[in-house]
Design a protein around this motif. Structure first.
Motif, mmCIF file in Angstrom:
data_model
loop_
_atom_site.group_PDB
_atom_site.id
_atom_site.type_symbol
_atom_site.label_atom_id
_atom_site.label_comp_id
_atom_site.label_asym_id
_atom_site.label_seq_id
_atom_site.Cartn_x
_atom_site.Cartn_y
_atom_site.Cartn_z
ATOM 1 N N ILE A 159 6.295 93.614 -28.244
ATOM 2 C CA ILE A 159 5.253 94.635 -28.334
ATOM 3 C C ILE A 159 4.074 94.150 -27.493
ATOM 4 O O ILE A 159 3.507 93.088 -27.761
ATOM 5 C CB ILE A 159 4.782 94.847 -29.791
ATOM 6 C CG1 ILE A 159 5.961 94.963 -30.768
ATOM 7 C CG2 ILE A 159 3.824 96.025 -29.873
ATOM 8 C CD1 ILE A 159 6.807 96.174 -30.621
ATOM 9 N N ASP A 160 3.697 94.910 -26.470
ATOM 10 C CA ASP A 160 2.583 94.486 -25.620
ATOM 11 C C ASP A 160 1.239 94.870 -26.253
ATOM 12 O O ASP A 160 1.192 95.491 -27.320
ATOM 13 C CB ASP A 160 2.725 95.025 -24.190
ATOM 14 C CG ASP A 160 2.565 96.533 -24.069
ATOM 15 O OD1 ASP A 160 1.998 97.188 -24.983
ATOM 16 O OD2 ASP A 160 3.012 97.071 -23.029
ATOM 17 N N ALA A 161 0.169 94.505 -25.589
ATOM 18 C CA ALA A 161 -1.179 94.733 -26.112
ATOM 19 C C ALA A 161 -1.482 96.218 -26.335
ATOM 20 O O ALA A 161 -2.318 96.564 -27.173
ATOM 21 C CB ALA A 161 -2.214 94.130 -25.165
ATOM 22 N N ASP A 162 -0.796 97.101 -25.615
ATOM 23 C CA ASP A 162 -0.993 98.538 -25.769
ATOM 24 C C ASP A 162 -0.078 99.151 -26.829
ATOM 25 O O ASP A 162 -0.095 100.361 -27.035
ATOM 26 C CB ASP A 162 -0.769 99.253 -24.437
ATOM 27 C CG ASP A 162 -1.801 98.849 -23.389
ATOM 28 O OD1 ASP A 162 -2.969 98.631 -23.771
ATOM 29 O OD2 ASP A 162 -1.424 98.751 -22.210
ATOM 30 N N GLY A 163 0.740 98.318 -27.458
ATOM 31 C CA GLY A 163 1.650 98.810 -28.493
ATOM 32 C C GLY A 163 2.987 99.299 -27.980
ATOM 33 O O GLY A 163 3.790 99.816 -28.751
ATOM 34 N N HIS A 164 3.250 99.129 -26.687
ATOM 35 C CA HIS A 164 4.533 99.551 -26.113
ATOM 36 C C HIS A 164 5.595 98.501 -26.411
ATOM 37 O O HIS A 164 5.354 97.304 -26.241
ATOM 38 C CB HIS A 164 4.409 99.770 -24.600
ATOM 39 C CG HIS A 164 3.440 100.838 -24.256
ATOM 40 N ND1 HIS A 164 2.234 100.560 -23.660
ATOM 41 C CD2 HIS A 164 3.480 102.184 -24.446
ATOM 42 C CE1 HIS A 164 1.568 101.697 -23.486
ATOM 43 N NE2 HIS A 164 2.296 102.686 -23.963
ATOM 44 N N ALA A 165 6.756 98.966 -26.813
ATOM 45 C CA ALA A 165 7.843 98.067 -27.194
ATOM 46 C C ALA A 165 8.928 98.045 -26.132
ATOM 47 O O ALA A 165 9.256 99.072 -25.529
ATOM 48 C CB ALA A 165 8.435 98.510 -28.522
ATOM 49 N N THR A 166 9.489 96.856 -25.935
ATOM 50 C CA THR A 166 10.594 96.662 -25.011
ATOM 51 C C THR A 166 11.693 95.907 -25.742
ATOM 52 O O THR A 166 11.422 94.879 -26.371
ATOM 53 C CB THR A 166 10.157 95.850 -23.778
ATOM 54 O OG1 THR A 166 9.027 96.488 -23.180
ATOM 55 C CG2 THR A 166 11.277 95.736 -22.772
ATOM 56 N N LEU A 167 12.914 96.404 -25.653
ATOM 57 C CA LEU A 167 14.064 95.774 -26.280
ATOM 58 C C LEU A 167 14.818 94.931 -25.257
ATOM 59 O O LEU A 167 15.099 95.386 -24.150
ATOM 60 C CB LEU A 167 15.020 96.840 -26.837
ATOM 61 C CG LEU A 167 16.390 96.356 -27.325
ATOM 62 C CD1 LEU A 167 16.234 95.483 -28.573
ATOM 63 C CD2 LEU A 167 17.303 97.529 -27.603
ATOM 64 N N HIS A 168 15.132 93.704 -25.639
ATOM 65 C CA HIS A 168 15.977 92.808 -24.841
ATOM 66 C C HIS A 168 17.138 92.391 -25.737
ATOM 67 O O HIS A 168 16.922 91.968 -26.865
ATOM 68 C CB HIS A 168 15.207 91.566 -24.398
ATOM 69 C CG HIS A 168 14.000 91.864 -23.575
ATOM 70 N ND1 HIS A 168 14.061 92.164 -22.246
ATOM 71 C CD2 HIS A 168 12.708 91.941 -23.931
ATOM 72 C CE1 HIS A 168 12.837 92.404 -21.801
ATOM 73 N NE2 HIS A 168 11.994 92.291 -22.810
#
Length: 172
Positions: A159-168
């Motif tokens: 979860i980045d500082a802007d709240g966007h999530a990335t799945l790996h």
């Protein structure tokens, strides 16, 4: 079985050697959830079996994979196999394994996780029928179902500082 144990031992050793020179990060501005299924369980005929020998090796491999992560918390269901999978990583980072209800709706559990954690790494150990839903709720994305014989899938949601999530997706 001996071949699997040998492969898991080799994976653990390589992870330890690769991370041997690094130091643990004290703080991070990134939030990361690592969601895994419990390791291999013993076939003892009970509803709540312990880990098998291969499962114990895999739990140590998970701890080695997270050795240099800024692990802030660990969660596992009340079953012996999930608790034992989370225990080596939690112990290595000086955190307790918090128990969560395996029957709790993924969205409710994820809302709690997002409220309670702002940075660092959070380990969540669940089951083949719950891990994909938890990961999907964390990333607001599609996550493939998990087979009953799949014990090594590592789902990391950043979860980045802007709240966007990335799945790996990876293996351990």
């Amino acid at each position: 079985m001996p071949r699997l144990i040998g492969q898991l031992l080799l994976t653990t050793l390589l992870a330890m050697l690769a991370g041997g020179c690094a130091t643990r990060t004290a703080a991070t501005d990134r939030l990361e959830f690592v969601v895994v299924r419990h390791a291999e369980k013993a076939d003892d005929g009970s509803r709540d079996p312990p880990l098998s020998a291969a499962g114990e090796v895999r739990a140590r491999a998970l701890a080695a994979a997270l050795d240099h992560a800024p692990l802030r918390a660990a969660y596992a269901t009340a079953y012996r196999r999930t608790q034992a999978t989370a225990a080596p990583a939690a112990r290595a980072h000086g955190v307790a394994v918090a128990t969560y209800d395996a029957n709790r709706a993924a969205a409710d559990f994820v809302a709690q996780l997002r409220r309670e954690h702002r940075d660092g790494t959070v380990l969540v150990v669940g089951h083949s029928n719950t891990v994909p839903a938890i990961a999907a709720a964390l990333c607001d994305c599609q996550v493939a179902a998990m087979g009953d014989d799949e014990f090594d899938r590592l789902l990391t949601i950043t979860i980045d500082a802007d709240g966007h999530a990335t799945l790996h997706e990876g293996r351990y």
